[in-house]
Scaffold this motif. Structure first.
Motif, short mmCIF file in Angstrom:
data_model
loop_
_atom_site.label_atom_id
_atom_site.label_comp_id
_atom_site.label_asym_id
_atom_site.label_seq_id
_atom_site.Cartn_x
_atom_site.Cartn_y
_atom_site.Cartn_z
N PRO A 178 -30.76 6.30 -49.94
CA PRO A 178 -30.72 5.64 -48.63
C PRO A 178 -31.98 4.82 -48.34
CG PRO A 178 -30.02 7.93 -48.44
CD PRO A 178 -30.54 7.75 -49.83
N HIS A 179 -31.79 3.81 -47.53
CA HIS A 179 -32.87 2.95 -47.00
C HIS A 179 -33.50 2.05 -48.06
CE1 HIS A 179 -33.03 6.53 -44.06
NE2 HIS A 179 -32.11 5.64 -43.68
N ARG A 180 -32.79 1.80 -49.12
CA ARG A 180 -33.23 0.80 -50.09
C ARG A 180 -32.28 -0.39 -50.11
NH1 ARG A 180 -36.96 3.18 -54.16
NH2 ARG A 180 -36.78 5.41 -53.80
N TRP A 181 -31.38 -0.41 -49.15
CA TRP A 181 -30.38 -1.49 -49.09
C TRP A 181 -29.59 -1.57 -50.40
CZ3 TRP A 181 -32.09 -6.48 -46.07
CH2 TRP A 181 -32.49 -6.10 -44.79
N SER A 182 -29.28 -0.40 -50.95
CA SER A 182 -28.44 -0.41 -52.16
C SER A 182 -27.12 0.24 -51.79
CB SER A 182 -29.16 0.28 -53.31
OG SER A 182 -29.50 1.62 -52.98
N ALA A 183 -26.89 1.50 -52.19
CA ALA A 183 -25.64 2.17 -51.88
C ALA A 183 -25.85 3.65 -52.17
CB ALA A 183 -24.51 1.64 -52.76
N ALA A 184 -25.53 4.50 -51.21
CA ALA A 184 -25.73 5.93 -51.42
C ALA A 184 -24.47 6.73 -51.10
CB ALA A 184 -26.90 6.42 -50.57
N PHE A 185 -23.51 6.11 -50.41
CA PHE A 185 -22.29 6.81 -50.01
C PHE A 185 -21.08 5.95 -50.42
CE2 PHE A 185 -25.72 7.98 -47.24
CZ PHE A 185 -25.62 9.36 -47.17
N ASN A 186 -19.92 6.58 -50.49
CA ASN A 186 -18.74 5.78 -50.89
C ASN A 186 -18.07 5.15 -49.66
OD1 ASN A 186 -17.72 8.17 -49.83
ND2 ASN A 186 -15.96 8.21 -51.22
N ASN A 187 -18.83 4.36 -48.95
CA ASN A 187 -18.33 3.84 -47.68
C ASN A 187 -18.08 2.33 -47.70
OD1 ASN A 187 -21.19 3.47 -47.81
ND2 ASN A 187 -21.20 3.00 -45.63
N LEU A 188 -17.23 1.94 -46.77
CA LEU A 188 -16.98 0.51 -46.52
C LEU A 188 -17.74 0.14 -45.25
CD1 LEU A 188 -15.26 -2.11 -47.12
CD2 LEU A 188 -13.60 -1.20 -45.50
N LEU A 242 -26.44 11.85 -41.14
CA LEU A 242 -25.32 12.73 -40.79
C LEU A 242 -25.26 13.95 -41.71
CD1 LEU A 242 -22.44 10.13 -40.19
CD2 LEU A 242 -24.16 10.98 -38.58
N ALA A 243 -24.78 15.06 -41.14
CA ALA A 243 -24.62 16.28 -41.93
C ALA A 243 -23.40 16.13 -42.85
CB ALA A 243 -24.42 17.47 -41.00
N ALA A 244 -23.39 16.93 -43.92
CA ALA A 244 -22.31 16.85 -44.90
C ALA A 244 -20.94 17.02 -44.24
CB ALA A 244 -22.52 17.89 -45.99
N GLU A 245 -20.87 17.93 -43.23
CA GLU A 245 -19.57 18.18 -42.58
C GLU A 245 -19.11 16.94 -41.80
OE1 GLU A 245 -22.33 20.60 -41.21
OE2 GLU A 245 -22.16 20.79 -43.39
N GLU A 246 -20.06 16.28 -41.17
CA GLU A 246 -19.69 15.06 -40.43
C GLU A 246 -19.18 13.99 -41.39
OE1 GLU A 246 -22.49 14.03 -36.88
OE2 GLU A 246 -23.70 15.16 -38.34
N LEU A 247 -19.87 13.88 -42.53
CA LEU A 247 -19.43 12.91 -43.53
C LEU A 247 -18.04 13.26 -44.02
CD1 LEU A 247 -22.68 12.52 -45.67
CD2 LEU A 247 -21.62 10.75 -44.24
N ALA A 248 -17.84 14.56 -44.32
CA ALA A 248 -16.54 15.00 -44.85
C ALA A 248 -15.44 14.67 -43.84
CB ALA A 248 -16.58 16.49 -45.15
N ALA A 249 -15.73 14.86 -42.57
CA ALA A 249 -14.72 14.57 -41.54
C ALA A 249 -14.37 13.09 -41.52
CB ALA A 249 -15.25 15.00 -40.16
N MET A 250 -15.31 12.27 -41.97
CA MET A 250 -15.05 10.82 -42.02
C MET A 250 -14.45 10.42 -43.38
SD MET A 250 -18.73 9.65 -40.48
CE MET A 250 -18.53 7.89 -40.44
N GLY A 251 -14.29 11.39 -44.28
CA GLY A 251 -13.75 11.08 -45.61
C GLY A 251 -14.76 10.38 -46.49
N ILE A 252 -16.03 10.66 -46.23
CA ILE A 252 -17.09 9.98 -46.98
C ILE A 252 -17.93 11.02 -47.71
CG2 ILE A 252 -19.25 8.67 -46.70
CD1 ILE A 252 -17.78 7.19 -44.42
#
Ligand code: GLU
Ligand code: MG
Length: 481
Positions: free
Chosen positions: A331-341, A412-422
């Motif tokens: 995170p915070h390198r302007w690359s990609a850390a999550f499988n998000n759109l 965000l916590a892992a559970e919050e991410l999971a709830a978003m499908g991320i």
């Protein structure tokens, strides 16, 4: 043999005044007459070498040279190639190979994927054609990266009657005395320090049929970015391979070294490869955009995007394939850390890009998805093939639009991410390879032979850098890429 062809618009030069080869093999420009011309030139110019090359699993361009006079023959027959070459890692250590010392293949050059570099007197000093690796029966070889991309593009065509328009965006760093100064990020002063190199890059690109788009001083120390105009999927991947070589040549001509290493300094920013993709229908009309949808994505493009985000953890080992790639994907390198759109979000692994025109047709053409999780340790063919397969799978399964994120997901916590499908993307190459190995779709898309070869190649590479500190690893990779 006399002069070939004759007529058909060719104005044959004097025998003692061979034709200028400038642009002779510019991508997609060679004609049969030109091949005949080369054959004829070869009679007076047989010391010229043409390299037939592939861009392999290690992201390296490797191949073999032959006399220019043999080109017509080599376009048919190729040059001999050894299966175990595919297991030569970026450190030149050969990973475990199922082929051992056995087998023979043909690397067949394609004039549509060629470049020529001239010396100051105008003589060609480097002449390369990328090509496909085939079996001796003429079939695409299971581990030929370029053929793997062709298969992926064909699958998209077969299942959805769609083709792609693609552009690769590259960042790199130079060593040897250009803008290392602080305060140069995106600045004119920084661009000025690299201006001569930039001009050389644009000149080499233009002469070889790559259309320059932008050149700039990027944020990082000694970091620059070059982009080119989009092309169809295969041509875009060919041009990504070519561009990396042209940038290296342009820097070397000035006594500098350009490196595309995924990250040079563990404490700095990375060198990303961002792959921009849009979809076209059977008539070549753009179909990525729907002005009435919430995200601006059409239904088919939303499914394609959902395929990419869904399978991103599984294909990441093909997009970001080095041990240090995972230092960049944080995170915070302007690359990609999550499988998000993300919508115009530079931390998203898949970004819906901005459009800059009020003309609806122009918007439809500009609208594209940018996959930001890639780097130049990979073969562009494999990167794009993996993205296309994942997107196509999204269409096949009819996946709905992924949720578009706006927040800083690292907060965000892992559970919050999971709830978003991320999910957080794999954080090491080892973990990415495990995801790749465990995903059933990889064998379906690429075949079991390629999957196993890829795994053993990358595990062999990992063994070389095992136990090194991040700084030491970065130094090893910077020496290669
Ligand atoms: N350097 C960033 C990367 O590693 C990208 C910066 C940008 O162009 O947005 O992908
Ligand atoms: Mg950039």
């Amino acid at each position: 043999m006399g002069r070939p062809g004759g007529g058909e618009g060719w104005n044959w030069p004097q025998v003692n005044n061979p034709p200028d080869l400038t642009g002779l093999c510019a991508p997609r420009m060679i004609s049969r007459n030109r091949v005949q011309a080369l054959e004829w030139v070869g009679m007076t110019n047989s010391e010229q070498i043409i390299m037939a090359c592939c861009a392999d699993i290690a992201g390296q361009v490797r191949g073999k040279g032959f006399p220019e006079s043999d080109l017509p023959l080599r376009l048919q027959r190729g040059v001999g190639w050894t299966p175990t070459n595919v297991q030569i890692t970026c450190f030149d250590v050969i990973a475990d190979s199922p082929f051992g010392a056995l087998g023979d293949l043909a690397l067949v050059p394609d004039p549509a994927a060629a470049w020529v570099i001239h010396d100051p007197t105008g003589d060609p000093v480097e002449h390369v054609m990328l090509g496909d690796i085939r079996t001796l029966e003429g079939e695409p070889w299971s581990c030929c990266t370029r053929s793997i991309l062709k298969t992926a593009l064909q699958r998209l065509q077969d299942v959805a009657q769609l083709s792609t328009t693609v552009a690769f965006e590259h960042e790199f760093q130079v060593s040897g005395g250009l803008a290392g100064d602080s305060g140069s990020a995106y600045s004119l002063a920084g661009a000025r320090s690299g201006a001569e190199m930039g001009r050389r890059i644009f000149r080499l690109m233009t002469r070889n049929g790559l259309r320059p788009d932008t050149f700039m001083k990027e944020f990082g120390a000694d970091q620059f970015e070059v982009t080119m105009k989009p092309a169809d999927g295969l041509a875009a991947a060919d041009r990504a391979v070519i561009l990396r070589e042209l940038v290296r040549v342009a820097a070397r001509e000035q006594g500098q070294r350009a490196s595309f290493t995924p990250i040079r300094d563990p404490a700095g920013v990375g060198n990303g490869v961002h792959v921009h993709i849009s979809l076209n229908d059977a008539d070549g009309q753009p179909v990525t955009h729907d002005p009435d949808s919430e995200t601006g994505l059409s239904a088919v493009a939303a499914s394609f995007a959902a395929g990419i985000t869904t399978f991103l953890p599984d294909i990441l080992a093909m997009l970001a394939p080095s041990a240090i790639s995972y230092l960049r994907l944080t995170p915070h390198r302007w690359s990609a850390a999550f499988n998000n759109l993300g919508l115009r979000d530079r931390e998203a692994s898949v970004r819906i890009c901005p459009v800059t025109s009020l003309d609806p047709l122009a918007i439809a053409r500009q609208f594209n998805l940018e996959v930001r999780a890639c780097d130049a340790a990979a073969s562009p063919y494999l990167q794009l093939a993996a993205i296309i397969h994942a997107g196509t799978e999204g269409i096949v399964r009819g996946l709905g639009a992924p949720r578009v994120t706006e927040a800083d997901l690292s907060a965000l916590a892992a559970e919050e991410l999971a709830a978003m499908g991320i999910e957080r993307l794999p954080t090491t190459l080892d973990a990415a390879l495990q995801a790749f190995a465990d995903a059933g779709v990889i064998g379906e898309w690429f075949g079991a032979e390629f999957r196993d070869v890829y795994l053993s190649h990358k595990r062999g590479e990992l063994a070389v850098v095992q136990g090194l500190s991040p700084e030491e690893m970065c130094a090893r990779y910077a020496a290669v890429y």
